[in-house]
Design an enzyme around this catalytic site. Sequence first.
Site, PDB file in Angstrom:
ATOM      1  N   ASP A 241       1.534  -8.732  -2.083  1.00 32.16           N
ATOM      2  CA  ASP A 241       1.457  -7.421  -2.169  1.00 32.16           C
ATOM      3  C   ASP A 241       0.281  -7.471  -3.102  1.00 32.16           C
ATOM      4  O   ASP A 241       0.449  -7.557  -4.922  1.00 32.16           O
ATOM      5  CB  ASP A 241       2.079  -6.010  -2.146  1.00 32.16           C
ATOM      6  CG  ASP A 241       0.635  -4.986  -2.509  1.00 32.16           C
ATOM      7  OD1 ASP A 241      -0.441  -4.738  -2.554  1.00 32.16           O
ATOM      8  OD2 ASP A 241       1.174  -3.593  -1.759  1.00 32.16           O
TER       9      ASP A 241
ATOM     10  N   PHE B 103       4.339  13.570   0.658  1.00 30.43           N
ATOM     11  CA  PHE B 103       3.750  14.106  -0.395  1.00 30.43           C
ATOM     12  C   PHE B 103       1.305  13.977  -0.576  1.00 30.43           C
ATOM     13  O   PHE B 103       1.296  14.941  -1.068  1.00 30.43           O
ATOM     14  CB  PHE B 103       3.506  12.426  -1.567  1.00 30.43           C
ATOM     15  CG  PHE B 103       3.517  11.510  -1.123  1.00 30.43           C
ATOM     16  CD1 PHE B 103       4.064  10.683  -0.440  1.00 30.43           C
ATOM     17  CD2 PHE B 103       2.249  10.904  -1.618  1.00 30.43           C
ATOM     18  CE1 PHE B 103       3.248   9.012   0.327  1.00 30.43           C
ATOM     19  CE2 PHE B 103       0.991   9.571  -1.032  1.00 30.43           C
ATOM     20  CZ  PHE B 103       2.240   9.098  -0.199  1.00 30.43           C
TER      21      PHE B 103
ATOM     22  N   PHE C 265       6.349   0.637  -2.025  1.00 27.88           N
ATOM     23  CA  PHE C 265       5.170   1.272  -1.924  1.00 27.88           C
ATOM     24  C   PHE C 265       5.314   2.075  -1.191  1.00 27.88           C
ATOM     25  O   PHE C 265       5.861   1.493  -0.128  1.00 27.88           O
ATOM     26  CB  PHE C 265       4.108   0.553  -2.372  1.00 27.88           C
ATOM     27  CG  PHE C 265       3.250   1.197  -2.448  1.00 27.88           C
ATOM     28  CD1 PHE C 265       2.322   2.514  -4.143  1.00 27.88           C
ATOM     29  CD2 PHE C 265       2.309   1.253  -1.427  1.00 27.88           C
ATOM     30  CE1 PHE C 265       1.916   2.992  -4.129  1.00 27.88           C
ATOM     31  CE2 PHE C 265       0.646   2.598  -1.628  1.00 27.88           C
ATOM     32  CZ  PHE C 265       0.689   3.475  -2.415  1.00 27.88           C
ATOM     33  N   THR C 266       5.253   3.526  -0.697  1.00 25.36           N
ATOM     34  CA  THR C 266       5.239   4.009   0.002  1.00 25.36           C
ATOM     35  C   THR C 266       4.866   3.744   1.342  1.00 25.36           C
ATOM     36  O   THR C 266       5.149   3.879   2.553  1.00 25.36           O
ATOM     37  CB  THR C 266       4.128   5.730  -0.375  1.00 25.36           C
ATOM     38  OG1 THR C 266       2.660   4.753  -0.396  1.00 25.36           O
ATOM     39  CG2 THR C 266       4.928   6.360  -1.062  1.00 25.36           C
TER      40      THR C 266
ATOM     41  N   ARG D 283       4.496  11.331  -8.674  1.00 30.70           N
ATOM     42  CA  ARG D 283       5.102   9.894  -7.681  1.00 30.70           C
ATOM     43  C   ARG D 283       6.538  10.285  -8.228  1.00 30.70           C
ATOM     44  O   ARG D 283       7.184   9.614  -9.155  1.00 30.70           O
ATOM     45  CB  ARG D 283       4.722   8.745  -8.522  1.00 30.70           C
ATOM     46  CG  ARG D 283       3.301   8.715  -8.037  1.00 30.70           C
ATOM     47  CD  ARG D 283       3.145   7.608  -6.921  1.00 30.70           C
ATOM     48  NE  ARG D 283       2.848   8.131  -5.895  1.00 30.70           N
ATOM     49  CZ  ARG D 283       2.603   8.087  -4.647  1.00 30.70           C
ATOM     50  NH1 ARG D 283       1.570   6.862  -4.551  1.00 30.70           N
ATOM     51  NH2 ARG D 283       3.177   8.423  -3.861  1.00 30.70           N
TER      52      ARG D 283
ATOM     53  N   LYS E 248      -8.623  -1.485  -5.712  1.00 28.61           N
ATOM     54  CA  LYS E 248      -8.042  -1.198  -6.753  1.00 28.61           C
ATOM     55  C   LYS E 248      -9.141  -2.336  -7.661  1.00 28.61           C
ATOM     56  O   LYS E 248     -10.071  -2.339  -7.946  1.00 28.61           O
ATOM     57  CB  LYS E 248      -6.380  -1.163  -6.769  1.00 28.61           C
ATOM     58  CG  LYS E 248      -5.903  -0.458  -6.134  1.00 28.61           C
ATOM     59  CD  LYS E 248      -5.861   0.261  -5.225  1.00 28.61           C
ATOM     60  CE  LYS E 248      -4.845   1.350  -4.527  1.00 28.61           C
ATOM     61  NZ  LYS E 248      -4.894   1.467  -3.214  1.00 28.61           N
TER      62      LYS E 248
ATOM     63  N   TYR F 144     -22.043  -7.009  14.813  1.00 28.05           N
ATOM     64  CA  TYR F 144     -20.606  -6.686  14.640  1.00 28.05           C
ATOM     65  C   TYR F 144     -19.639  -8.294  15.315  1.00 28.05           C
ATOM     66  O   TYR F 144     -18.512  -8.425  14.436  1.00 28.05           O
ATOM     67  CB  TYR F 144     -20.314  -6.335  16.769  1.00 28.05           C
ATOM     68  CG  TYR F 144     -19.740  -6.117  17.256  1.00 28.05           C
ATOM     69  CD1 TYR F 144     -19.064  -4.345  16.889  1.00 28.05           C
ATOM     70  CD2 TYR F 144     -18.992  -6.529  17.391  1.00 28.05           C
ATOM     71  CE1 TYR F 144     -17.160  -4.190  17.856  1.00 28.05           C
ATOM     72  CE2 TYR F 144     -17.103  -6.308  17.990  1.00 28.05           C
ATOM     73  CZ  TYR F 144     -16.784  -5.438  17.368  1.00 28.05           C
ATOM     74  OH  TYR F 144     -15.037  -4.805  18.313  1.00 28.05           O
TER      75      TYR F 144
HETATM   76  N1  F0G Z   1      -0.091  -1.374  -1.810  1.00 27.34           N
HETATM   77  C1  F0G Z   1       0.073  -1.210  -3.275  1.00 27.34           C
HETATM   78  C2  F0G Z   1       0.515  -1.699  -4.596  1.00 27.34           C
HETATM   79  C3  F0G Z   1      -1.116   0.256  -3.944  1.00 27.34           C
HETATM   80  O1  F0G Z   1      -1.075   0.662  -4.982  1.00 27.34           O
HETATM   81  C4  F0G Z   1      -1.292   0.807  -2.440  1.00 27.34           C
HETATM   82  C5  F0G Z   1      -2.272   1.923  -2.323  1.00 27.34           C
HETATM   83  C6  F0G Z   1      -1.605   0.433  -1.647  1.00 27.34           C
HETATM   84  C7  F0G Z   1      -0.563  -1.488  -1.527  1.00 27.34           C
HETATM   85  C8  F0G Z   1      -2.169   0.443   0.001  1.00 27.34           C
HETATM   86  O2  F0G Z   1      -3.725   0.778  -0.157  1.00 27.34           O
HETATM   87  O3  F0G Z   1      -4.526   2.474  -0.038  1.00 27.34           O
HETATM   88  O4  F0G Z   1      -6.169   0.632   0.751  1.00 27.34           O
HETATM   89  O5  F0G Z   1      -4.132   1.621   1.973  1.00 27.34           O
HETATM   90  N2  F0G Z   1      -2.158   2.701  -3.776  1.00 27.34           N
HETATM   91  C9  F0G Z   1      -3.187   4.043  -3.571  1.00 27.34           C
HETATM   92  C10 F0G Z   1      -2.270   4.458  -5.330  1.00 27.34           C
HETATM   93  C11 F0G Z   1      -3.090   4.977  -2.688  1.00 27.34           C
HETATM   94  O6  F0G Z   1      -3.469   5.692  -5.423  1.00 27.34           O
HETATM   95  O7  F0G Z   1      -2.068   4.421  -5.523  1.00 27.34           O
HETATM   96  P1  F0G Z   1      -4.102   1.301   0.990  1.00 27.34           P
END
Ligand code: F0G
Length: 460
Positions: free
Chosen positions: A218, A452, A127-128, A385, A261, A75
């Site tokens: 990021d 989405f 970014f979303t 997108r 990624k 842990y």
């Molecule tokens: N920042 C970027 C540029 C991303 O592309 C993503 C995730 C995140 C942050 C968030 O990271 O998913 O680990 O919580 N992108 C995925 C995509 C979901 O399909 O583009 P996460």
Amino acid sequence: MGSRKTSWAEPFKIKMVEPIKMTTREQRERCIKEAGYNTFLLKSEDVYIDLLTDSGTAAMSDRQWAAMMLGDEAYAGSRNFYSLEEVVREYYGYKHLIPTHQGRGAENILSQCMIKKGDFVPGNMYFTTTRIHQEIAGGEFIDVIIDEAHDPSHEHPFKGNVDLQKMEDLIKKVGASRIPYVSLETNVNMAGGQPVSMQNIKDLYHLCKKHNIPVMLDATRAAENAFFIKEREKGYENKSVKEILREICSYTDGCTMSGKKDCLVNIGGFLAVNDDQLCLKAQNLVVVYEGLHTYGGMAGRDMEAMAQGIRESVEDDHQAARIGQVRYLGQKIKDAGVPIVLPIGSHAVFLDAKKFLPHLDQDEFPAQALAAELYVDSGVRAMERGNVSAGRDPKTGKNRRPKLELVRLTLPRRVYTQAHMDVVSESVIELYEHRKDIRGLAFDYEPENLRFFQARFKKK
Ligand code: F0G
């Protein structure tokens, strides 16, 4: 060696395979209808080639699988934490590591630590998940990317660059004290996987230093960005991706990372910072949202696999094959006259749905409709997108109708072959020939947050 100079052939061979199955058109028509024409709601079993995302979908190497066996599932104080900490210090150069379950976990902690109600958070395109955490923390996202990024056909080599004039104007307008940090994304996802130049990162950093504004990276696809700098920026041709990545980070004060990624793992992420006080604050929050500060929602074995993935992610050969495959697919589609975002980016080929389906209004969600049709045609799963992803403006309640209305064909790392790319391009080209038959969509169910992911649609 001669042939290696132009070939992007993969620097690996395949040791294990996972069967995939082709379905019939009738089956796929039923599946997409049941999924409310949202590719996120399809079962992966019903998908032939899955280009939904490059997130968590990479094939791990034999060395990463071996690292999994070294998991120390204590842990507190797992040795895998220390091993990941060492790798992050060596490859990214930040002092403190706070692991999280994935990228958005780190975004939540960073936003909660730094943003106050009424603050403005500038960034090179939204970014979303990043933007929603900034908004939940009381901030307002301000787009400061160069205008070229919003034009799908503009071939600027560093379309992810920050417009420094927009930054200066914002500082003048609201004052530096209401800007808690700049959110700098490398290889800007929503712009089509477009890189930022080293010069721009340096200039941004110096401007921000003058005003005492931290730069938070990021770093999700920073190693891929480093490869573009090597290819396109003067003075970097003889540097390695590893050296360039380290230099990128040296002009920032910390980063959030989705390890799913660049880092070649199926789950995991982190926040890394240089500031001691910020680290303490973040460690204090990570125990609330994620887990103890030495695992932050990750299993020990996953931290070890990520440490190994980071080492592999900065290999020049790895990036050449990764980006080479994306370009192979993009070039085939482009050569057939299908409108795509140019230049071809790092992690995906983006179809320009506005130009593909000019007969649809943006509120009929052309990119969503096109992604659904692509699945019906060939079992290839892509992602919208565009207007659906952008959501509604909280002030007006209207769809944001972004300039970019795209379908993303996202390539998992080390997963598919060139023959799979041929299947995908043939299907896209065929759809383009029949594009006039594609109808628009309307909401059947619209979720409040990140709509989405779970929205359902009906055909118009
Ligand atoms: N920042 C970027 C540029 C991303 O592309 C993503 C995730 C995140 C942050 C968030 O990271 O998913 O680990 O919580 N992108 C995925 C995509 C979901 O399909 O583009 P996460």
